[in-house]
Design a protein around this motif. Structure first.
Motif, PDB file in Angstrom:
ATOM      1  N   GLU A 147      -3.894 -10.955   2.961  1.00 36.03           N
ATOM      2  CA  GLU A 147      -3.348 -12.261   3.318  1.00 36.03           C
ATOM      3  C   GLU A 147      -2.115 -12.609   2.477  1.00 36.03           C
ATOM      4  O   GLU A 147      -1.293 -13.406   2.881  1.00 36.03           O
ATOM      5  N   GLU A 148      -1.998 -11.997   1.306  1.00 43.52           N
ATOM      6  CA  GLU A 148      -0.862 -12.273   0.427  1.00 43.52           C
ATOM      7  C   GLU A 148       0.205 -11.192   0.510  1.00 43.52           C
ATOM      8  O   GLU A 148       1.043 -11.085  -0.361  1.00 43.52           O
ATOM      9  N   GLU A 149       0.150 -10.387   1.570  1.00 45.06           N
ATOM     10  CA  GLU A 149       1.098  -9.285   1.707  1.00 45.06           C
ATOM     11  C   GLU A 149       2.518  -9.828   1.844  1.00 45.06           C
ATOM     12  O   GLU A 149       2.770 -10.794   2.548  1.00 45.06           O
ATOM     13  N   PHE A 150       3.422  -9.200   1.154  1.00 49.93           N
ATOM     14  CA  PHE A 150       4.808  -9.643   1.176  1.00 49.93           C
ATOM     15  C   PHE A 150       5.463  -9.291   2.508  1.00 49.93           C
ATOM     16  O   PHE A 150       5.100  -8.322   3.162  1.00 49.93           O
ATOM     17  N   ALA A 151       6.447 -10.082   2.879  1.00 52.08           N
ATOM     18  CA  ALA A 151       7.144  -9.859   4.146  1.00 52.08           C
ATOM     19  C   ALA A 151       7.861  -8.516   4.144  1.00 52.08           C
ATOM     20  O   ALA A 151       7.986  -7.883   5.186  1.00 52.08           O
ATOM     21  N   SER A 152       8.304  -8.067   2.969  1.00 50.36           N
ATOM     22  CA  SER A 152       9.029  -6.785   2.920  1.00 50.36           C
ATOM     23  C   SER A 152       8.129  -5.622   3.303  1.00 50.36           C
ATOM     24  O   SER A 152       8.567  -4.695   3.991  1.00 50.36           O
ATOM     25  N   SER A 153       6.859  -5.646   2.897  1.00 52.46           N
ATOM     26  CA  SER A 153       5.959  -4.552   3.269  1.00 52.46           C
ATOM     27  C   SER A 153       5.592  -4.624   4.747  1.00 52.46           C
ATOM     28  O   SER A 153       5.430  -3.591   5.402  1.00 52.46           O
ATOM     29  N   VAL A 154       5.460  -5.836   5.289  1.00 49.95           N
ATOM     30  CA  VAL A 154       5.202  -5.982   6.722  1.00 49.95           C
ATOM     31  C   VAL A 154       6.406  -5.483   7.508  1.00 49.95           C
ATOM     32  O   VAL A 154       6.269  -4.767   8.498  1.00 49.95           O
ATOM     33  N   ARG A 155       7.609  -5.840   7.048  1.00 49.78           N
ATOM     34  CA  ARG A 155       8.824  -5.369   7.709  1.00 49.78           C
ATOM     35  C   ARG A 155       8.933  -3.849   7.668  1.00 49.78           C
ATOM     36  O   ARG A 155       9.370  -3.232   8.629  1.00 49.78           O
ATOM     37  N   LEU A 156       8.541  -3.253   6.558  1.00 48.10           N
ATOM     38  CA  LEU A 156       8.604  -1.797   6.431  1.00 48.10           C
ATOM     39  C   LEU A 156       7.676  -1.131   7.443  1.00 48.10           C
ATOM     40  O   LEU A 156       8.061  -0.171   8.123  1.00 48.10           O
ATOM     41  N   LYS A 157       6.469  -1.647   7.588  1.00 49.25           N
ATOM     42  CA  LYS A 157       5.518  -1.076   8.547  1.00 49.25           C
ATOM     43  C   LYS A 157       5.990  -1.292   9.984  1.00 49.25           C
ATOM     44  O   LYS A 157       5.898  -0.389  10.820  1.00 49.25           O
ATOM     45  N   LEU A 158       6.485  -2.486  10.265  1.00 51.27           N
ATOM     46  CA  LEU A 158       6.988  -2.752  11.611  1.00 51.27           C
ATOM     47  C   LEU A 158       8.226  -1.910  11.906  1.00 51.27           C
ATOM     48  O   LEU A 158       8.428  -1.460  13.041  1.00 51.27           O
ATOM     49  N   SER A 159       9.056  -1.670  10.902  1.00 53.54           N
ATOM     50  CA  SER A 159      10.233  -0.815  11.084  1.00 53.54           C
ATOM     51  C   SER A 159       9.828   0.623  11.360  1.00 53.54           C
ATOM     52  O   SER A 159      10.470   1.304  12.162  1.00 53.54           O
ATOM     53  N   ALA A 160       8.767   1.085  10.708  1.00 48.52           N
ATOM     54  CA  ALA A 160       8.270   2.435  10.989  1.00 48.52           C
ATOM     55  C   ALA A 160       7.760   2.522  12.426  1.00 48.52           C
ATOM     56  O   ALA A 160       7.997   3.521  13.124  1.00 48.52           O
ATOM     57  N   MET A 161       7.086   1.469  12.886  1.00 42.08           N
ATOM     58  CA  MET A 161       6.632   1.432  14.279  1.00 42.08           C
ATOM     59  C   MET A 161       7.827   1.442  15.232  1.00 42.08           C
ATOM     60  O   MET A 161       7.822   2.138  16.249  1.00 42.08           O
ATOM     61  N   LEU A 162       8.860   0.692  14.884  1.00 43.11           N
ATOM     62  CA  LEU A 162      10.051   0.617  15.727  1.00 43.11           C
ATOM     63  C   LEU A 162      10.766   1.964  15.782  1.00 43.11           C
ATOM     64  O   LEU A 162      11.183   2.417  16.848  1.00 43.11           O
TER      65      LEU A 162
END
Length: 129
Positions: A29-44
Motif C-alpha cells: 500500500e505504501e509502494e512508491f509511484a516510481s516502482s509502479v511506473r517501472l512495472k507498468l513500463s515493463a508491461m508497456l
C-alpha cells in the motif's frame, strides 16, 4: 524461425500477464509511484513488441505470399477480425500509458489501485495481443 518468433510473442504476453498478477498479489500500500511506473513500463514495453513480432513471424512463415498491408484480402470476416484485433491492441497500449502517467496521482492523493485492477489490466493487455 517463424515458430521461435511466435513463441517470443507468447512469452512477452505471459510476461505482461505475470507482472499484472504479481502487482496485485504482492502489493504494498505504501509502494512508491516510481516502482509502479517501472512495472507498468515493463508491461508497456512487452506489449509494444508483441504486435510487431507477429508481423515478422508472418514474413518468415510465408515469405512470398504474406504482406504487411493486405487491404480487404481474406474476405469480410477476416477484415473485421483484424480491425477489432488492432483496435484492442491500440486500446491496451493506450490504457497502459494512461495508467503509467497516473501512477503519481495515486500516490499524491494517498490512494492505491483497487484489488484486481492490475490483474484486469494485465489480462486485457494479454488478450488484446
Amino acid at each position: 524461425e517463424a515458430q521461435e518468433i511466435r513463441m517470443l510473442g507468447v512469452c512477452l504476453t505471459l510476461v505482461v500477464l505475470g507482472i499484472g498478477i504479481s502487482m496485485d498479489i504482492w502489493r504494498d500500500e505504501e509502494e512508491f509511484a516510481s516502482s509502479v511506473r517501472l512495472k507498468l513500463s515493463a508491461m508497456l514495453l512487452a506489449s509494444c513488441w508483441a504486435g510487431p513480432l507477429s508481423i515478422v513471424a508472418g514474413l518468415y512463415a510465408y515469405p512470398n505470399k504474406w504482406r504487411v498491408v493486405q487491404p480487404f484480402a481474406g474476405g469480410g470476416g477476416f477484415v473485421v477480425v483484424q480491425a477489432v484485433g488492432w483496435l484492442l491492441y491500440a486500446l491496451s497500449l493506450f490504457v497502459l500509458v494512461v495508467a503509467c502517467l497516473n501512477a503519481g496521482a495515486l500516490e499524491q492523493f494517498g490512494r492505491a489501485m483497487p484489488r484486481g485492477a492490475y490483474v484486469s489490466l494485465g489480462s486485457f493487455c494479454a488478450a488484446a495481443q
